[in-house]
Design an enzyme around this catalytic site. Structure first.
Site, short mmCIF file in Angstrom:
data_model
loop_
_atom_site.label_atom_id
_atom_site.label_comp_id
_atom_site.label_asym_id
_atom_site.label_seq_id
_atom_site.Cartn_x
_atom_site.Cartn_y
_atom_site.Cartn_z
N GLY A 45 -4.06 -3.49 4.14
CA GLY A 45 -3.34 -2.69 3.16
C GLY A 45 -4.05 -1.37 2.96
O GLY A 45 -5.26 -1.28 3.15
N GLN A 50 -6.21 6.38 -1.42
CA GLN A 50 -7.39 6.14 -0.60
C GLN A 50 -7.58 7.17 0.50
O GLN A 50 -8.65 7.27 1.09
CB GLN A 50 -7.33 4.74 0.04
CG GLN A 50 -7.48 3.62 -0.98
CD GLN A 50 -7.42 2.27 -0.31
OE1 GLN A 50 -6.34 1.77 -0.01
NE2 GLN A 50 -8.57 1.68 -0.03
N CYS A 105 -12.13 -4.16 -0.03
CA CYS A 105 -11.38 -2.91 -0.12
C CYS A 105 -11.97 -1.90 0.85
O CYS A 105 -13.20 -1.76 0.92
CB CYS A 105 -11.46 -2.38 -1.56
SG CYS A 105 -10.57 -0.84 -1.81
N LEU A 106 -11.11 -1.19 1.58
CA LEU A 106 -11.61 -0.21 2.55
C LEU A 106 -12.39 0.93 1.88
O LEU A 106 -13.22 1.56 2.52
CB LEU A 106 -10.46 0.37 3.38
CG LEU A 106 -9.73 -0.63 4.30
CD1 LEU A 106 -8.58 0.06 5.02
CD2 LEU A 106 -10.68 -1.28 5.30
N HIS A 147 -3.24 -5.88 -5.11
CA HIS A 147 -4.45 -5.07 -4.85
C HIS A 147 -4.05 -3.61 -4.55
O HIS A 147 -4.62 -2.68 -5.12
CB HIS A 147 -5.24 -5.66 -3.68
CG HIS A 147 -6.45 -4.87 -3.30
ND1 HIS A 147 -7.74 -5.31 -3.51
CD2 HIS A 147 -6.57 -3.63 -2.73
CE1 HIS A 147 -8.59 -4.38 -3.08
NE2 HIS A 147 -7.91 -3.36 -2.60
N GLU A 148 -3.04 -3.43 -3.69
CA GLU A 148 -2.61 -2.06 -3.33
C GLU A 148 -1.93 -1.38 -4.52
O GLU A 148 -2.09 -0.19 -4.74
CB GLU A 148 -1.67 -2.09 -2.12
CG GLU A 148 -2.29 -2.64 -0.84
CD GLU A 148 -3.65 -2.04 -0.53
OE1 GLU A 148 -3.86 -0.83 -0.74
OE2 GLU A 148 -4.53 -2.79 -0.06
N HIS A 151 -4.23 0.27 -6.77
CA HIS A 151 -4.69 1.58 -6.30
C HIS A 151 -3.81 2.71 -6.83
O HIS A 151 -4.32 3.77 -7.18
CB HIS A 151 -4.70 1.65 -4.77
CG HIS A 151 -5.96 1.09 -4.15
ND1 HIS A 151 -7.20 1.59 -4.42
CD2 HIS A 151 -6.14 0.09 -3.25
CE1 HIS A 151 -8.11 0.92 -3.72
NE2 HIS A 151 -7.49 -0.01 -3.01
ZN LIG Z 1 -8.38 -1.45 -1.84
#
Ligand SMILES: [Zn+2]
Length: 196
Positions: A45, A50, A105-106, A147-148, A151
């Site tokens: 995701g 991000q 998370c990236l 989760h996304e 963001h």
């Molecule tokens: Zn994330």
């Protein structure tokens, strides 16, 4: 084109993202770049904040779970073609008893923690053609979307940890924002950006 992923500490990750219209310029290209960026980082995701854009757009590709050997063939089934673009999403309902899942998370490499969330969601969103959908999801797919979705609301999974856990990872988070981390994909670190 692979874009740098913003690291923990960047103020864009804390903004409540704005809705976009179908006239948003170069949206197709942006979505393509986001998928490319996500795959290059082996993510499932990625949300627009991000990559530095505070807009209500995120992408999910849950297909790797279709090959997860910890799941039964029946459990793998819903992941087989789950690749989706979510524009202007609004979670309408979240239901059920909270369950724990280990999240990463990236933007926060090398930290994985158990996070509690409700198992079922009802979400309204537009797809890449600006068609509106209202859908319900549960389990891991709901989890990835939650989760996304966080963001685009300026929330990170580390916000949901206990006070103790937060204290324990504080040093690690500071190091991430300073770029003191080994990561095998392109990132941009807020503490480095300010330097001359
Ligand atoms: Zn994330």
């Amino acid at each position: 084109m692979i874009l740098p992923i913003l690291a923990y500490g960047d103020p864009v990750l804390r903004k409540i993202a704005e809705p976009i219209a179908h006239t948003y310029s170069n949206l197709d290209q942006l979505i393509e770049n986001m998928f490319e960026t996500m795959y290059a980082a082996s993510g499932i995701g990625l949300a627009a904040p991000q990559i530095g854009l505070p807009i209500r757009l995120f992408i999910v590709d849950a297909t790797p779970f279709a090959e997860d050997e910890d799941l039964t063939p029946e459990e793998q089934e819903p992941f087989k073609d789950f690749k989706q673009v979510f524009i202007n999403a609004q979670i309408l309902e979240e239901e059920g008893d909270e369950w724990v899942f280990n999240e990463g998370c990236l933007s926060i490499p090398d930290i994985r923690e158990d996070v509690f969330r409700k198992p079922e969601i009802k979400i309204q969103y537009q797809d890449e053609n600006f068609q509106t959908h209202v859908k319900t999801y549960d389990g891991i797919i709901a989890r990835i979307i939650q989760h996304e979705y966080d963001h685009i609301e300026g929330i990170l999974f580390t916000d949901k940890l206990s006070a103790l856990k937060k204290r324990l990872i504080k040093g690690k988070l500071t190091n991430i924002s300073k770029g003191k981390i080994n990561v095998d994909y392109k990132m941009r670190f807020p503490a480095l950006k300010k330097k001359r």
